[in-house]
Design a protein around this motif. Structure first.
Motif, PDB file in Angstrom:
ATOM      1  N   ILE A 197      29.752  12.450 -52.304  1.00 25.19           N
ATOM      2  CA  ILE A 197      28.298  12.334 -52.120  1.00 25.19           C
ATOM      3  C   ILE A 197      27.804  10.986 -52.659  1.00 25.19           C
ATOM      4  O   ILE A 197      27.000  10.302 -52.026  1.00 25.19           O
ATOM      5  CB  ILE A 197      27.573  13.505 -52.810  1.00 25.19           C
ATOM      6  CG1 ILE A 197      27.947  14.824 -52.141  1.00 25.19           C
ATOM      7  CG2 ILE A 197      26.063  13.297 -52.782  1.00 25.19           C
ATOM      8  CD1 ILE A 197      27.440  16.059 -52.871  1.00 25.19           C
ATOM      9  N   SER A 198      28.312  10.600 -53.825  1.00 22.31           N
ATOM     10  CA  SER A 198      27.934   9.299 -54.392  1.00 22.31           C
ATOM     11  C   SER A 198      28.377   8.154 -53.485  1.00 22.31           C
ATOM     12  O   SER A 198      27.636   7.177 -53.271  1.00 22.31           O
ATOM     13  CB  SER A 198      28.560   9.125 -55.784  1.00 22.31           C
ATOM     14  OG  SER A 198      28.075  10.102 -56.673  1.00 22.31           O
ATOM     15  N   TYR A 199      29.567   8.278 -52.918  1.00 18.25           N
ATOM     16  CA  TYR A 199      30.102   7.251 -52.023  1.00 18.25           C
ATOM     17  C   TYR A 199      29.240   7.140 -50.758  1.00 18.25           C
ATOM     18  O   TYR A 199      28.944   6.037 -50.283  1.00 18.25           O
ATOM     19  CB  TYR A 199      31.544   7.607 -51.658  1.00 18.25           C
ATOM     20  CG  TYR A 199      32.259   6.578 -50.809  1.00 18.25           C
ATOM     21  CD1 TYR A 199      32.852   5.457 -51.394  1.00 18.25           C
ATOM     22  CD2 TYR A 199      32.357   6.741 -49.430  1.00 18.25           C
ATOM     23  CE1 TYR A 199      33.522   4.520 -50.614  1.00 18.25           C
ATOM     24  CE2 TYR A 199      33.013   5.818 -48.644  1.00 18.25           C
ATOM     25  CZ  TYR A 199      33.601   4.702 -49.240  1.00 18.25           C
ATOM     26  OH  TYR A 199      34.258   3.778 -48.469  1.00 18.25           O
ATOM     27  N   ALA A 200      28.824   8.295 -50.221  1.00 21.47           N
ATOM     28  CA  ALA A 200      27.968   8.297 -49.028  1.00 21.47           C
ATOM     29  C   ALA A 200      26.627   7.629 -49.319  1.00 21.47           C
ATOM     30  O   ALA A 200      26.088   6.882 -48.491  1.00 21.47           O
ATOM     31  CB  ALA A 200      27.753   9.729 -48.538  1.00 21.47           C
ATOM     32  N   SER A 201      26.080   7.876 -50.513  1.00 20.73           N
ATOM     33  CA  SER A 201      24.808   7.251 -50.883  1.00 20.73           C
ATOM     34  C   SER A 201      24.938   5.733 -50.927  1.00 20.73           C
ATOM     35  O   SER A 201      24.034   5.004 -50.486  1.00 20.73           O
ATOM     36  CB  SER A 201      24.341   7.774 -52.241  1.00 20.73           C
ATOM     37  OG  SER A 201      24.065   9.159 -52.188  1.00 20.73           O
ATOM     38  N   GLU A 202      26.074   5.253 -51.438  1.00 17.80           N
ATOM     39  CA  GLU A 202      26.270   3.812 -51.593  1.00 17.80           C
ATOM     40  C   GLU A 202      26.668   3.129 -50.287  1.00 17.80           C
ATOM     41  O   GLU A 202      26.166   2.056 -49.956  1.00 17.80           O
ATOM     42  CB  GLU A 202      27.348   3.548 -52.650  1.00 17.80           C
ATOM     43  CG  GLU A 202      26.963   4.025 -54.045  1.00 17.80           C
ATOM     44  CD  GLU A 202      28.153   4.044 -54.995  1.00 17.80           C
ATOM     45  OE1 GLU A 202      29.247   3.607 -54.564  1.00 17.80           O
ATOM     46  OE2 GLU A 202      27.999   4.496 -56.136  1.00 17.80           O
ATOM     47  N   GLN A 203      27.578   3.746 -49.537  1.00 18.60           N
ATOM     48  CA  GLN A 203      28.161   3.087 -48.367  1.00 18.60           C
ATOM     49  C   GLN A 203      27.418   3.365 -47.058  1.00 18.60           C
ATOM     50  O   GLN A 203      27.551   2.598 -46.108  1.00 18.60           O
ATOM     51  CB  GLN A 203      29.632   3.521 -48.211  1.00 18.60           C
ATOM     52  CG  GLN A 203      30.507   3.120 -49.380  1.00 18.60           C
ATOM     53  CD  GLN A 203      30.560   1.608 -49.551  1.00 18.60           C
ATOM     54  OE1 GLN A 203      30.655   0.858 -48.576  1.00 18.60           O
ATOM     55  NE2 GLN A 203      30.503   1.149 -50.800  1.00 18.60           N
ATOM     56  N   LEU A 204      26.663   4.448 -47.021  1.00 22.23           N
ATOM     57  CA  LEU A 204      25.947   4.782 -45.792  1.00 22.23           C
ATOM     58  C   LEU A 204      24.435   4.665 -45.959  1.00 22.23           C
ATOM     59  O   LEU A 204      23.775   3.816 -45.362  1.00 22.23           O
ATOM     60  CB  LEU A 204      26.304   6.202 -45.324  1.00 22.23           C
ATOM     61  CG  LEU A 204      27.646   6.391 -44.586  1.00 22.23           C
ATOM     62  CD1 LEU A 204      27.845   7.846 -44.220  1.00 22.23           C
ATOM     63  CD2 LEU A 204      27.698   5.530 -43.329  1.00 22.23           C
ATOM     64  N   PHE A 205      23.878   5.524 -46.814  1.00 25.23           N
ATOM     65  CA  PHE A 205      22.423   5.688 -46.837  1.00 25.23           C
ATOM     66  C   PHE A 205      21.682   4.534 -47.520  1.00 25.23           C
ATOM     67  O   PHE A 205      20.497   4.338 -47.269  1.00 25.23           O
ATOM     68  CB  PHE A 205      22.064   7.022 -47.487  1.00 25.23           C
ATOM     69  CG  PHE A 205      22.570   8.196 -46.698  1.00 25.23           C
ATOM     70  CD1 PHE A 205      22.048   8.490 -45.444  1.00 25.23           C
ATOM     71  CD2 PHE A 205      23.601   8.983 -47.185  1.00 25.23           C
ATOM     72  CE1 PHE A 205      22.530   9.555 -44.709  1.00 25.23           C
ATOM     73  CE2 PHE A 205      24.086  10.054 -46.460  1.00 25.23           C
ATOM     74  CZ  PHE A 205      23.554  10.340 -45.210  1.00 25.23           C
ATOM     75  N   SER A 206      22.371   3.759 -48.341  1.00 30.91           N
ATOM     76  CA  SER A 206      21.717   2.583 -48.924  1.00 30.91           C
ATOM     77  C   SER A 206      21.452   1.526 -47.854  1.00 30.91           C
ATOM     78  O   SER A 206      20.650   0.618 -48.046  1.00 30.91           O
ATOM     79  CB  SER A 206      22.588   1.988 -50.034  1.00 30.91           C
ATOM     80  OG  SER A 206      23.803   1.491 -49.499  1.00 30.91           O
ATOM     81  N   LYS A 207      22.123   1.656 -46.699  1.00 26.61           N
ATOM     82  CA  LYS A 207      21.974   0.692 -45.616  1.00 26.61           C
ATOM     83  C   LYS A 207      21.168   1.249 -44.444  1.00 26.61           C
ATOM     84  O   LYS A 207      21.187   0.693 -43.343  1.00 26.61           O
ATOM     85  CB  LYS A 207      23.357   0.244 -45.140  1.00 26.61           C
ATOM     86  CG  LYS A 207      24.170  -0.405 -46.272  1.00 26.61           C
ATOM     87  CD  LYS A 207      25.600  -0.678 -45.877  1.00 26.61           C
ATOM     88  CE  LYS A 207      26.386  -1.242 -47.067  1.00 26.61           C
ATOM     89  NZ  LYS A 207      27.811  -1.460 -46.746  1.00 26.61           N
ATOM     90  N   SER A 208      20.466   2.368 -44.671  1.00 26.39           N
ATOM     91  CA  SER A 208      19.612   2.946 -43.634  1.00 26.39           C
ATOM     92  C   SER A 208      18.406   2.055 -43.384  1.00 26.39           C
ATOM     93  O   SER A 208      17.951   1.336 -44.276  1.00 26.39           O
ATOM     94  CB  SER A 208      19.122   4.338 -44.046  1.00 26.39           C
ATOM     95  OG  SER A 208      20.159   5.281 -43.952  1.00 26.39           O
ATOM     96  N   LYS A 209      17.877   2.114 -42.153  1.00 26.85           N
ATOM     97  CA  LYS A 209      16.658   1.382 -41.836  1.00 26.85           C
ATOM     98  C   LYS A 209      15.463   2.071 -42.479  1.00 26.85           C
ATOM     99  O   LYS A 209      15.446   3.295 -42.632  1.00 26.85           O
ATOM    100  CB  LYS A 209      16.479   1.306 -40.313  1.00 26.85           C
ATOM    101  CG  LYS A 209      17.499   0.409 -39.626  1.00 26.85           C
ATOM    102  CD  LYS A 209      17.184   0.269 -38.148  1.00 26.85           C
ATOM    103  CE  LYS A 209      18.157  -0.683 -37.465  1.00 26.85           C
ATOM    104  NZ  LYS A 209      17.842  -0.827 -36.020  1.00 26.85           N
ATOM    105  N   PRO A 210      14.438   1.295 -42.849  1.00 20.59           N
ATOM    106  CA  PRO A 210      13.283   1.876 -43.557  1.00 20.59           C
ATOM    107  C   PRO A 210      12.573   2.979 -42.783  1.00 20.59           C
ATOM    108  O   PRO A 210      12.043   3.912 -43.371  1.00 20.59           O
ATOM    109  CB  PRO A 210      12.356   0.666 -43.752  1.00 20.59           C
ATOM    110  CG  PRO A 210      13.253  -0.524 -43.677  1.00 20.59           C
ATOM    111  CD  PRO A 210      14.336  -0.163 -42.710  1.00 20.59           C
TER     112      PRO A 210
END
Length: 705
Positions: free
Chosen positions: A605-618
């Motif tokens: 879950i932490s990895y997904a937050s860093e590698q995926l969702f931190s790069k989501s469009k606003p």
């Protein structure tokens, strides 16, 4: 003696005949009086939960409530409340009553509207639909006296009439061996029970055409309107007319000059219904099918009428546009001509075409009328020529009425609406409207329509007292940051805003009003690849991921998909910006290889937050869908809480040995709507529809502005 005996026998037989005839008549009367037993349903019952393809039911009082959601207009998505849909369609009111429900095939788009006190929501598409009509039995159709409901667990054989079908049931759903339904009078003498079928005969509806009024009547109407609003408009034609005093102005509303043209009638065809058992069929993967066998169907292609040439258009501006042009008398002939030149220049700058923007025009005055629909013209040249030939309609400047008209009638499949393209309305206003626009604009925005206003020669300070609705532009647009409104000081300056307007309507990333649950998310799948899953079950999980993904509109500007696989470690299979088409995403899912190892869900879950969702469009909704089959070796609560705080909406799907307490900790509140459990991998496919339904319900419950 023989004659006497014969007479006695004849009399006896005749008497018996009369008795039998009388008894038969009495029995027939009793059978005719037998009424159909109508089962009652609750307000929250959705059509998709009822297996019967056609049925009559009784709705209780009090179903007109926002918590009983409705999706669509006239034709409703199957996860709508049946009773509230009936209220929305006007079949019953809040006191309840009998309704007839017919299941039909799914549609590529459902349009939200406000009707009979119920606001329905929009939806790009759904697998199954239903129609609601007056609760009278159709001739030759047998209706069940007990309804059959589905659940999301195991399958049970259900007997319906003479057929056995397999339907999903759960602990709360019993095996239903349906007794013979009570026959209606029309079918009571039948020896076999016909299966209910839906055979709608081309149920197309035609948009009502604005009533044309004789010139003399219109003169009286316009004159009366002018009397009721003294000083509503100011004289503004001097710069155009020179010394002429005969042209229109804002104090004198000219009567109709006698030009009466027949406005084109936009026809909306409701898709012909299919047998309900076909309508209910889904393309979700089931055990026994090979991976990706089911595929997905593309939307029905549009067929514009033949033109000189069909252009592909500007692919960077795929929007469906409706321009509301001001045809009121106050605008005058010269300004009306300048308006047509402006619209022609916009059409040229847009680059009209089948793969780019499509454009239709509605002219408004007292009443709106459609000049042409989206699919009428497929290139800029033909469109410009058609605009040049538009005659002025006349009347007042009823913008609110025009917006309501467009919301209800314009963006339909029959008119060329493409579903995946944003719906945009550009309103051109000379001065100010003569009716209120706020409510009509709000309803249009809630239907997913982006509204732009181009106002020319706004009211001077001394004239603002004559405006019916002050600050009407700010009340009408989706955002009051200036993006959705352009004010032009003079008609002579209108040509200067062609490029700025085109740039804005083509900026799909900023068209926030058109976002739906299927085109506005970054969805990250977090997939358990531990040793306990196994190769075969892992392929089943991938099929589940594919079945969910293909329901969304996938592109750079719509929904984006990413995926992570984890064991003790984590691996980014592909990021949100890696693939921009649905086929590429499905192929990438298919290529994911099974890893095998331990189960560290918290770290994943932490990895997904860093590698995926931190790069989501606003402007994207961040949705995490985590699938696991066992208890994690590490803590999941802290990483899940951090993800929630960063705006990630988390869904957890547990299989076999997954821990319920961990699933609830991972899931966003409320847990019951974001957490699912299934006892074996082969049953994962049952949650595809439920998961998408929950995502859409949650999206539509959020404030749109």
């Amino acid at each position: 003696v023989l004659l006497t005996m014969k007479a006695t026998v004849i009399a006896t037989f005749f008497g018996m005949f009369l008795i039998c005839t009388y008894a038969a008549k009495e029995a027939t009367k009793k059978m005719k009086k037998a009424k159909l037993y109508v089962p009652q349903i609750d307000c929250d019952v959705k059509a998709g939960k009822i297996i019967n393809p056609e049925f009559i039911a009784k709705c209780p009082p009090g179903c007109q409530d926002v918590k009983y959601r409705v999706y669509g207009t006239d034709i409703y998505a199957s996860f709508s409340s049946v009773c509230n849909a009936a209220i929305h369609s006007g079949i019953i009111d809040n006191t309840g009553g009998k309704i007839l429900v017919q299941k039909v095939a799914g549609h590529s788009g459902y349009r939200g509207s406000f009707s009979n006190g119920v606001r329905s929501l929009s939806l790009p598409r759904w697998r199954e639909s239903f129609l609601v009509s007056e609760g009278k039995p159709r001739k030759g159709v047998t209706y069940p006296s007990t309804l059959e409901y589905s659940s999301s667990s195991k399958s049970t054989a259900v007997k319906s009439g003479n057929d056995r079908v397999t339907v999903p049931t759960g602990d709360a759903v019993r095996k239903v061996y349906q007794a013979s339904p009570v026959l209606t009078p029309a079918t009571q003498m039948a020896t076999t029970t016909p299966t209910p079928t839906t055979t709608t005969t081309d149920p197309s509806t035609t948009m009502p055409k604005p009533t044309t009024t004789p010139a003399t009547t219109r003169t009286t109407t316009v004159a009366a309107a002018a009397k009721t609003r003294p000083g509503l408009h100011r004289v503004r034609d001097i710069a155009f007319r020179g010394t002429s005093t005969s042209a229109s102005n804002r104090n004198i509303l000219r009567p109709n000059t006698g030009i009466q043209r027949q406005e084109p009638v936009a026809t909306f065809q409701r898709a012909a219904s299919s047998p309900a058992h076909l309508a209910m069929e889904t393309d979700s993967w089931k055990p026994g099918l090979s991976l990706f066998d089911t595929g997905f169907s593309s939307k029905e292609e549009l067929n514009p009428k033949p033109l000189e040439s069909i252009s592909q258009g500007n692919p960077n501006c795929k929007v469906d546009l409706s321009f509301l042009m001001d045809g009121s008398w106050s605008i005058g002939k010269r300004r009306f001509q300048l308006q047509k030149q402006f619209l022609g220049n916009v059409a040229q700058a847009l680059g009209i075409g089948s793969a780019g923007p499509l454009m239709g025009i509605v002219q408004y005055g007292d009443d709106p009328s459609t000049e042409f629909i989206l699919k009428t013209y497929a290139n800029s040249k033909d469109l410009r020529n058609a605009i040049e030939k538009i005659p002025q309609k006349g009347g007042l400047s009823n913008v609110g009425k025009a917006l309501s008209f467009v919301n209800k009638n314009f963006f339909s499949d029959a008119n060329g609406n493409r579903g995946g393209a944003p719906n945009v309305v550009v309103v051109i206003v000379d001065g100010w409207p003569t009716d209120r626009v706020e409510e009509a604009s709000r309803l249009a925005r809630e239907s997913g329509i982006n509204i732009f206003f181009v106002t020319i020669e706004a009211a001077a300070e001394s004239e603002k007292q004559n405006i019916i609705e002050p600050n009407f532009v700010d009340k009408a647009v989706c955002r009051t940051n200036g993006f959705y409104s352009i004010n032009v000081p003079s008609w002579f300056s209108l040509h200067k805003v062609v490029q700025p307007l085109v740039k804005r309507v083509c900026d799909t990333d900023r068209l926030v009003c058109s976002k739906t649950c299927l085109n506005s998310a970054d969805i990250g799948f977090v997939i358990d690849g531990s040793s306990s899953v196994g190769t075969s079950n892992f392929r089943t999980v991938l099929q589940f991921v594919a079945n969910i993904s293909k329901e969304f509109e996938i592109s750079d500007t719509d929904t984006r998909i990413g995926a992570i696989q984890y064991t003790y470690e984590q691996r980014l299979e592909f990021s949100f910006d890696k693939y921009s088409t649905k086929q590429d995403v499905l192929s990438a899912i298919k290529r994911i290889s099974y890893w095998s190892g331990g189960t560290s869900t918290g770290a994943a879950i932490s990895y997904a937050s860093e590698q995926l969702f931190s790069k989501s469009k606003p402007n994207k909704r961040k949705i995490m869908i985590l699938i696991t089959d066992g208890r994690s070796y590490d803590d999941v609560r802290v990483p899940a809480m951090a993800a929630h705080q960063n705006g990630v909406i988390a869904y957890s799907i547990g299989v076999a040995w997954a821990a319920q307490d961990e699933l609830e900790a991972i899931a966003t509140d409320p847990d019951k709507e974001h957490s699912f459990f299934v006892d074996e991998f082969d049953n994962l496919y049952r949650f595809v529809n439920q998961l998408i339904q929950n995502i859409c319900t949650e999206f539509n419950s959020q404030p749109r502005n």
